[in-house]
Design a protein around this motif. Structure first.
Motif, PDB file in Angstrom:
ATOM      1  N   UNK A 212       0.831  -1.308  -0.055  1.00  0.00           N
ATOM      2  CA  UNK A 212       0.070  -0.074  -0.070  1.00  0.00           C
ATOM      3  C   UNK A 212       0.940   1.332  -0.064  1.00  0.00           C
ATOM      4  N   UNK A 213       1.741   1.355   0.678  1.00  0.00           N
ATOM      5  CA  UNK A 213       3.059   2.246   0.821  1.00  0.00           C
ATOM      6  C   UNK A 213       3.936   2.000  -0.293  1.00  0.00           C
ATOM      7  N   UNK A 214       3.748   1.013  -1.337  1.00  0.00           N
ATOM      8  CA  UNK A 214       4.926   0.575  -2.466  1.00  0.00           C
ATOM      9  C   UNK A 214       4.166   0.874  -3.741  1.00  0.00           C
ATOM     10  N   UNK A 215       4.176  -0.174  -4.426  1.00  0.00           N
ATOM     11  CA  UNK A 215       3.677  -0.295  -5.546  1.00  0.00           C
ATOM     12  C   UNK A 215       2.180   0.035  -5.815  1.00  0.00           C
ATOM     13  N   UNK A 216       1.410  -0.073  -4.930  1.00  0.00           N
ATOM     14  CA  UNK A 216      -0.017   0.236  -5.096  1.00  0.00           C
ATOM     15  C   UNK A 216      -0.530   1.759  -4.218  1.00  0.00           C
ATOM     16  N   UNK A 217       0.735   2.474  -4.136  1.00  0.00           N
ATOM     17  CA  UNK A 217       0.339   3.763  -3.160  1.00  0.00           C
ATOM     18  C   UNK A 217      -0.872   4.645  -4.094  1.00  0.00           C
ATOM     19  N   UNK A 218      -0.870   4.451  -5.294  1.00  0.00           N
ATOM     20  CA  UNK A 218      -1.860   5.128  -6.163  1.00  0.00           C
ATOM     21  C   UNK A 218      -3.216   4.928  -5.769  1.00  0.00           C
ATOM     22  N   UNK A 219      -3.476   3.570  -5.196  1.00  0.00           N
ATOM     23  CA  UNK A 219      -4.752   3.517  -4.587  1.00  0.00           C
ATOM     24  C   UNK A 219      -5.049   3.872  -2.999  1.00  0.00           C
ATOM     25  N   UNK A 220      -3.741   3.683  -2.386  1.00  0.00           N
ATOM     26  CA  UNK A 220      -3.936   4.190  -1.042  1.00  0.00           C
ATOM     27  C   UNK A 220      -3.780   5.375  -0.529  1.00  0.00           C
ATOM     28  N   UNK A 221      -3.105   6.396  -1.510  1.00  0.00           N
ATOM     29  CA  UNK A 221      -2.788   7.737  -1.229  1.00  0.00           C
ATOM     30  C   UNK A 221      -3.946   8.546  -0.775  1.00  0.00           C
ATOM     31  N   UNK A 222      -5.050   8.426  -1.555  1.00  0.00           N
ATOM     32  CA  UNK A 222      -6.308   9.206  -1.012  1.00  0.00           C
ATOM     33  C   UNK A 222      -6.711   9.052   0.450  1.00  0.00           C
ATOM     34  N   UNK A 223      -6.303   8.076   1.007  1.00  0.00           N
ATOM     35  CA  UNK A 223      -6.727   7.835   2.465  1.00  0.00           C
ATOM     36  C   UNK A 223      -5.857   8.426   3.262  1.00  0.00           C
TER      37      UNK A 223
END
Length: 152
Positions: free
Chosen positions: A30-41
Protein backbone atom coordinates in the motif's frame (compact mmCIF):
# COMPACT_ATOMS: atom_id res chain seq x y z
CA UNK A 1 -14.23 -32.99 18.97
CA UNK A 2 -10.60 -32.93 17.80
CA UNK A 3 -11.62 -31.45 14.46
CA UNK A 4 -13.46 -28.61 16.20
CA UNK A 5 -10.36 -27.74 18.21
CA UNK A 6 -8.15 -27.93 15.10
CA UNK A 7 -10.56 -25.83 13.05
CA UNK A 8 -10.97 -23.25 15.82
CA UNK A 9 -7.18 -23.13 16.28
CA UNK A 10 -6.68 -22.73 12.53
CA UNK A 11 -9.17 -19.84 12.42
CA UNK A 12 -7.62 -18.14 15.46
CA UNK A 13 -4.03 -18.63 14.24
CA UNK A 14 -4.99 -17.21 10.84
CA UNK A 15 -6.66 -14.20 12.48
CA UNK A 16 -3.51 -13.50 14.52
CA UNK A 17 -1.18 -14.08 11.57
CA UNK A 18 -3.22 -11.58 9.55
CA UNK A 19 -1.86 -8.76 11.73
CA UNK A 20 1.66 -9.56 10.48
CA UNK A 21 0.44 -9.93 6.91
CA UNK A 22 -1.44 -6.64 7.20
CA UNK A 23 1.64 -4.84 8.52
CA UNK A 24 3.79 -6.13 5.63
CA UNK A 25 1.11 -5.49 3.02
CA UNK A 26 0.45 -1.99 4.33
CA UNK A 27 4.14 -1.07 4.43
CA UNK A 28 5.38 -2.70 1.22
CA UNK A 29 2.31 -2.84 -1.05
CA UNK A 30 0.00 0.00 0.00
CA UNK A 31 2.92 2.34 0.68
CA UNK A 32 4.77 0.79 -2.24
CA UNK A 33 3.66 -0.12 -5.74
CA UNK A 34 -0.09 0.32 -5.01
CA UNK A 35 0.34 3.75 -3.41
CA UNK A 36 -1.90 5.24 -6.11
CA UNK A 37 -4.84 3.33 -4.55
CA UNK A 38 -3.86 4.14 -0.96
CA UNK A 39 -2.79 7.77 -1.36
CA UNK A 40 -6.26 9.30 -1.02
CA UNK A 41 -6.58 7.62 2.37
CA UNK A 42 -3.73 9.82 3.63
CA UNK A 43 -5.36 13.05 2.50
CA UNK A 44 -6.93 15.26 5.20
CA UNK A 45 -10.54 14.94 3.98
CA UNK A 46 -12.40 12.10 2.29
CA UNK A 47 -13.89 13.02 -1.08
CA UNK A 48 -17.29 11.35 -0.66
CA UNK A 49 -18.40 8.07 0.83
CA UNK A 50 -15.79 5.90 -0.87
CA UNK A 51 -12.13 6.41 -1.60
CA UNK A 52 -9.80 4.49 -3.94
CA UNK A 53 -8.28 2.89 -0.85
CA UNK A 54 -11.56 0.99 -0.33
CA UNK A 55 -10.56 -1.20 -3.29
CA UNK A 56 -8.30 -3.04 -0.85
CA UNK A 57 -11.38 -4.50 0.87
CA UNK A 58 -12.22 -6.25 -2.40
CA UNK A 59 -8.60 -7.20 -3.13
CA UNK A 60 -8.15 -8.72 0.34
CA UNK A 61 -11.49 -10.54 0.18
CA UNK A 62 -10.37 -12.57 -2.86
CA UNK A 63 -8.07 -14.95 -0.90
CA UNK A 64 -10.78 -15.51 1.70
CA UNK A 65 -13.45 -16.26 -0.92
CA UNK A 66 -11.05 -18.56 -2.79
CA UNK A 67 -10.22 -20.44 0.41
CA UNK A 68 -13.94 -20.82 1.21
CA UNK A 69 -14.50 -22.34 -2.21
CA UNK A 70 -11.62 -24.83 -1.96
CA UNK A 71 -12.40 -25.40 1.72
CA UNK A 72 -15.81 -26.91 0.95
CA UNK A 73 -14.96 -28.72 -2.29
CA UNK A 74 -15.06 -31.69 -2.30
CA UNK A 75 -15.72 -31.63 1.47
CA UNK A 76 -15.12 -29.33 4.43
CA UNK A 77 -11.39 -28.94 5.16
CA UNK A 78 -8.92 -26.63 6.91
CA UNK A 79 -8.78 -24.18 3.95
CA UNK A 80 -12.32 -23.08 4.84
CA UNK A 81 -11.16 -22.14 8.34
CA UNK A 82 -8.15 -20.22 7.05
CA UNK A 83 -10.61 -18.27 4.89
CA UNK A 84 -12.78 -17.77 7.97
CA UNK A 85 -9.83 -16.35 9.92
CA UNK A 86 -9.15 -13.91 7.07
CA UNK A 87 -12.84 -12.95 6.97
CA UNK A 88 -12.95 -12.34 10.74
CA UNK A 89 -9.81 -10.22 10.52
CA UNK A 90 -11.31 -8.22 7.65
CA UNK A 91 -14.45 -7.61 9.71
CA UNK A 92 -12.37 -6.54 12.70
CA UNK A 93 -10.30 -4.30 10.43
CA UNK A 94 -13.43 -2.60 9.12
CA UNK A 95 -14.80 -1.99 12.61
CA UNK A 96 -11.52 -0.89 14.17
CA UNK A 97 -10.00 1.05 11.28
CA UNK A 98 -12.97 2.57 9.48
CA UNK A 99 -15.51 2.95 12.29
CA UNK A 100 -13.51 3.40 15.51
CA UNK A 101 -10.30 5.05 14.26
CA UNK A 102 -11.42 7.06 11.21
CA UNK A 103 -15.02 7.44 12.39
CA UNK A 104 -16.47 7.13 8.90
CA UNK A 105 -19.81 6.36 10.57
CA UNK A 106 -21.37 7.97 13.61
CA UNK A 107 -20.64 5.09 15.96
CA UNK A 108 -18.27 4.71 18.90
CA UNK A 109 -17.31 8.40 18.92
CA UNK A 110 -16.70 8.77 22.67
CA UNK A 111 -14.76 5.65 23.59
CA UNK A 112 -12.64 6.14 26.71
CA UNK A 113 -10.88 2.79 26.60
CA UNK A 114 -7.07 3.26 26.99
CA UNK A 115 -6.26 0.69 24.30
CA UNK A 116 -8.58 2.39 21.78
CA UNK A 117 -7.19 5.83 22.63
CA UNK A 118 -3.63 4.51 22.21
CA UNK A 119 -4.59 2.81 18.94
CA UNK A 120 -6.05 6.07 17.63
CA UNK A 121 -2.89 7.96 18.65
CA UNK A 122 -0.63 5.49 16.84
CA UNK A 123 -2.79 5.70 13.74
CA UNK A 124 -2.69 9.51 13.82
CA UNK A 125 1.10 9.26 13.83
CA UNK A 126 0.85 6.98 10.79
CA UNK A 127 -1.30 9.56 9.00
CA UNK A 128 0.93 12.46 9.99
CA UNK A 129 2.92 11.75 6.84
CA UNK A 130 0.96 12.55 3.69
CA UNK A 131 3.49 10.77 1.47
CA UNK A 132 4.31 7.10 1.24
CA UNK A 133 7.80 7.32 2.78
CA UNK A 134 8.93 7.41 6.40
CA UNK A 135 5.74 5.96 7.84
CA UNK A 136 5.27 3.99 11.03
CA UNK A 137 2.53 2.00 12.78
CA UNK A 138 1.47 -0.08 9.77
CA UNK A 139 -0.54 -2.68 11.68
CA UNK A 140 -4.10 -2.49 12.88
CA UNK A 141 -4.41 -4.17 16.27
CA UNK A 142 -0.80 -4.10 17.47
CA UNK A 143 0.31 -0.81 19.00
CA UNK A 144 3.99 -0.23 19.83
CA UNK A 145 4.69 0.03 23.57
CA UNK A 146 5.92 3.62 23.28
CA UNK A 147 2.36 4.79 22.58
CA UNK A 148 1.08 3.11 25.72
CA UNK A 149 3.86 4.83 27.68
CA UNK A 150 2.73 8.20 26.25
CA UNK A 151 -0.87 7.49 27.25
CA UNK A 152 -0.10 6.39 30.79
Amino acid sequence: MNNIIIYFGTTLATFLLMECITWCTHKFVMHGFLWYLHEDHHQPKYQGIFEKNDAFFVIFAIPSITLFYFGINPSLNFLFFIGLGILFYGMAYFVVHDIIIHQRFDLFKNIKNPYIKTLRKAHKVHHKRLGKEEGECFGMLYVPVKYFKQYF
